[in-house]
Scaffold this motif. Structure first.
Motif, PDB file in Angstrom:
ATOM      1  N   ARG A  47       0.832  -1.212   0.000  1.00  0.00           N
ATOM      2  CA  ARG A  47       0.000   0.000   0.000  1.00  0.00           C
ATOM      3  C   ARG A  47       0.863   1.256   0.000  1.00  0.00           C
ATOM      4  O   ARG A  47       0.535   2.248  -0.644  1.00  0.00           O
ATOM      5  CB  ARG A  47      -0.897   0.016   1.236  1.00  0.00           C
ATOM      6  CG  ARG A  47      -2.063  -0.939   1.175  1.00  0.00           C
ATOM      7  CD  ARG A  47      -2.770  -0.934   2.513  1.00  0.00           C
ATOM      8  NE  ARG A  47      -3.862  -1.891   2.554  1.00  0.00           N
ATOM      9  CZ  ARG A  47      -4.392  -2.343   3.683  1.00  0.00           C
ATOM     10  NH1 ARG A  47      -3.916  -1.941   4.847  1.00  0.00           N
ATOM     11  NH2 ARG A  47      -5.391  -3.195   3.657  1.00  0.00           N
ATOM     12  N   ASP A  51       1.140   4.168  -2.863  1.00  0.00           N
ATOM     13  CA  ASP A  51       0.632   5.454  -2.368  1.00  0.00           C
ATOM     14  C   ASP A  51      -0.849   5.405  -1.971  1.00  0.00           C
ATOM     15  O   ASP A  51      -1.533   6.412  -2.025  1.00  0.00           O
ATOM     16  CB  ASP A  51       0.855   6.555  -3.426  1.00  0.00           C
ATOM     17  CG  ASP A  51       0.585   7.948  -2.866  1.00  0.00           C
ATOM     18  OD1 ASP A  51       0.987   8.192  -1.726  1.00  0.00           O
ATOM     19  OD2 ASP A  51      -0.045   8.770  -3.562  1.00  0.00           O
ATOM     20  N   PHE A  52      -1.326   4.241  -1.586  1.00  0.00           N
ATOM     21  CA  PHE A  52      -2.680   4.181  -1.031  1.00  0.00           C
ATOM     22  C   PHE A  52      -2.661   4.789   0.375  1.00  0.00           C
ATOM     23  O   PHE A  52      -3.627   5.376   0.810  1.00  0.00           O
ATOM     24  CB  PHE A  52      -3.187   2.734  -0.919  1.00  0.00           C
ATOM     25  CG  PHE A  52      -3.430   2.035  -2.234  1.00  0.00           C
ATOM     26  CD1 PHE A  52      -3.230   2.681  -3.440  1.00  0.00           C
ATOM     27  CD2 PHE A  52      -3.881   0.728  -2.262  1.00  0.00           C
ATOM     28  CE1 PHE A  52      -3.465   2.041  -4.647  1.00  0.00           C
ATOM     29  CE2 PHE A  52      -4.128   0.074  -3.465  1.00  0.00           C
ATOM     30  CZ  PHE A  52      -3.907   0.723  -4.663  1.00  0.00           C
ATOM     31  N   ILE A  53      -1.550   4.560   1.075  1.00  0.00           N
ATOM     32  CA  ILE A  53      -1.379   5.103   2.419  1.00  0.00           C
ATOM     33  C   ILE A  53      -0.015   5.789   2.479  1.00  0.00           C
ATOM     34  O   ILE A  53       0.835   5.564   1.617  1.00  0.00           O
ATOM     35  CB  ILE A  53      -1.466   3.999   3.506  1.00  0.00           C
ATOM     36  CG1 ILE A  53      -0.424   2.898   3.241  1.00  0.00           C
ATOM     37  CG2 ILE A  53      -2.842   3.387   3.558  1.00  0.00           C
ATOM     38  CD1 ILE A  53      -0.374   1.843   4.345  1.00  0.00           C
TER      39      ILE A  53
END
Lengths: 290, 272
Positions: A47, A51-53
């Protein structure tokens, strides 16, 4: 410089640890295995990569670019399969593939028909009607069809049957030959051993070992399985690392430097059978987790 | 904006938009058809409203006819444009926005979008633009239905400028609600909450507007309600004018909520 460079990544979800001071590097053109049990931090690392988080500390670079600031540019060259692919249920498989193709300006040059044939997938049904295995196949196709420079796979073979798995491994080898770097997160150790060049073992959010699969196995203990004519006394086996005892058969873990000494000791008894083998990745993995 | 996401969103909503437009067009035609009957009833019709509590009359809007006589615009305002139409369009907006971001997160499909070569800003705007297209279509279908039926039945209407201005004001008003609901959609991870929050805002806003009209002491509360700036539709329709402040407030809401929504969506973690 590696295709992926993670430096001291730390991510907590509230008080729950995701990863802590995670650092690793993935070289261009290799299949990099990312091993760990559930909750070790594998998906968190992915993730962060996508770049989800965002990390609380540390940074991660993909193709030399910051994964957060340049996520859109990076994703142009990435294919991603999540462990549980969530797809639009009211679209047909082919419609989803056609739609996702429009995101990328470069040609999707892996022939779709060939991918569908290898994975035995019929794209002409609604996604809601697919089994979990077929949904996984669709997720794999959409991730690989544009021949990505980096393929990120999170438990990619969950739900696939053994025959399809073989076809999938063949596609991976073909992608590798054409220069694709593959990040392969899994807890299927046999699969990782079969497919990956290098492997990182993640435990409690930290990397505990990164090594080439062959060298990791070679550097580790040998497994000696001896069947005695008559089982020796416990005393006689003292000092040896017994992994398993079953009737007249004993499994021993032996360091590579100690093999001669052990064989000399065993020579004092009547042996009906003996096999010496390399430890598997599973054995090595378990030693980290025991 | 991102072409593939925009077209895909439009593709999944065109039927809903079409159904809403068709429904509003026909409903507006039906109410226009009713007008001559209400006008022929004369005082009997106004008596119904005279017997209603004042705040209900105010809430329904367009009660100017109680003093100034029943006009087509006051009738449409009271029966349709002030309240019921707002409820219908708001239902469309909230249904759309709750799926736009929060729905994607809840369903997990946002991972598929985020792993494509698009920015979160592009995702946000691609969806927002489809919502704006929906708002414009619904508004135009409503006003179109009213004018078309009025023309067919030879009903005298106010100058067309009033209808143009009202269409513009209504689009701004609903776009304010749309951007506000989008902002909420970026903040939560469940579709239910993304529905509830803007709904609470609209209901609270409406209740404040009613309370402000109940008692002179509470009059200043009206500035807190978005309905205050929507004004009375029949006034806009007949006078073809509106206080510029109202337009600025809508513009302000659109800019602020869009900005906040974008910032939140760009900064938040999406654990899918």
């Amino acid at each position: 410089m590696g295709v992926i460079e993670a430096n001291n990544l730390t991510k907590y979800y509230g008080r729950v640890r995701g990863v802590e001071n995670l650092s690793f590097s993935v070289n261009e053109g290799e299949i990099f295995g990312f091993l760990g049990p559930n909750g070790a931090g594998k998906t968190t690392a992915i993730r962060l990569m996508l770049d989800f988080i965002r990390p609380q500390r540390g940074d991660i670079r993909v193709f030399g670019l910051d994964a957060h600031r340049n996520s859109s540019a990076i994703h142009r060259y990435i294919g991603y399969v999540s462990s549980e692919p969530f797809l639009y249920p009211f679209m047909k498989g082919l419609a989803l593939i056609s739609w996702l193709k429009t995101f990328r300006r470069q040609n999707c040059d892996l022939p779709l028909g060939r991918l569908c044939e290898i994975l035995q997938f019929n794209p002409n049904h609604f996604i809601k009607n697919y089994s979990s295995g077929n949904r996984k196949k669709l997720a794999l196709i959409q991730a690989m069809m544009h021949r990505p420079r980096l393929l990120i796979l999170d438990e990619p073979t969950n739900g696939l049957d053994p025959i399809i798995k073989q076809g999938f491994y063949a596609i991976l080898r073909s992608l590798k030959r054409s220069g694709t770097t593959i990040f392969f997160s899994s807890h299927d150790l046999t699969e990782v051993q079969k497919v990956c060049d290098r492997v990182a073992i993640i435990k409690d959010g930290r990397i505990v070992a990164v090594e080439e699969v062959a060298s990791l196995i070679h550097k580790n203990n040998l497994l000696v399985e001896v069947t005695f004519n008559q089982m020796p006394d416990e005393m006689m086996l003292a000092g040896l690392k017994v992994v398993e005892k079953n009737g007249q058969t004993v499994k021993l873990q032996v360091g590579r430097g100690e093999i001669n000494a052990v064989l000399t000791r065993l020579n004092q008894y009547q042996i009906t059978d003996i096999t010496i083998s390399e430890s598997t990745l599973e054995d090595i993995f378990l030693t980290w987790y025991q | 904006m991102n072409g593939p996401i925009f077209w895909q969103t439009l593709k999944s909503y065109w039927l809903t938009i079409l159904l809403y437009c068709g429904g509003l067009f026909l409903y507006s035609m039906f109410l226009t058809f009713i007008f001559p009957i209400a006008r022929d009833l004369g005082t009997n019709y106004t008596e119904i409203f005279n017997k209603m509590p004042e705040q209900i009359r105010n809430a329904m809007g367009g009660t100017n006819f109680l003093t100034g006589g029943l006009t087509f615009e006051s009738f449409m305002s009271m029966e349709h444009l002030r309240l019921f139409w707002v409820i219908i369009v708001t239902a469309f907006i909230i249904g759309f926005t709750s799926r736009a971001i929060a729905g994607e997160v809840e369903q997990g499909t946002i991972a598929l979008l985020l792993s494509q070569p698009v920015t979160r800003t592009q995702i946000f705007f691609s969806k927002l633009v489809v919502g704006i297209i929906g708002v414009i279509a619904l508004t135009v279908a409503t006003i179109g239905g009213i004018l078309w039926q009025a023309y067919r039945l030879d009903i005298t209407v106010s100058p067309i400028e009033g209808y143009f201005l009202f269409t513009f004001v209504a689009i701004l008003f609903f776009t304010s609600i749309l951007t506000l609901a989008m902002m909420f959609s970026t903040m939560v991870v469940e579709r239910g909450r993304a529905t509830l929050l803007p709904l609470l805002f609209v209901i609270t806003s409406f209740v404040i507007d009613m309370f402000a009209k109940l008692n002179a002491d509470w009059e200043d509360l009206k500035w807190l309600s978005i309905f205050q700036y929507y004004s009375s539709p029949d006034e806009i329709l007949t006078t073809a004018s509106i206080d510029n402040l109202n337009l600025w407030v809508f513009a302000g809401i659109i800019v602020v909520t869009t900005t906040v929504g974008l910032v939140v969506f760009n900064r938040r973690d999406i654990s899918v």
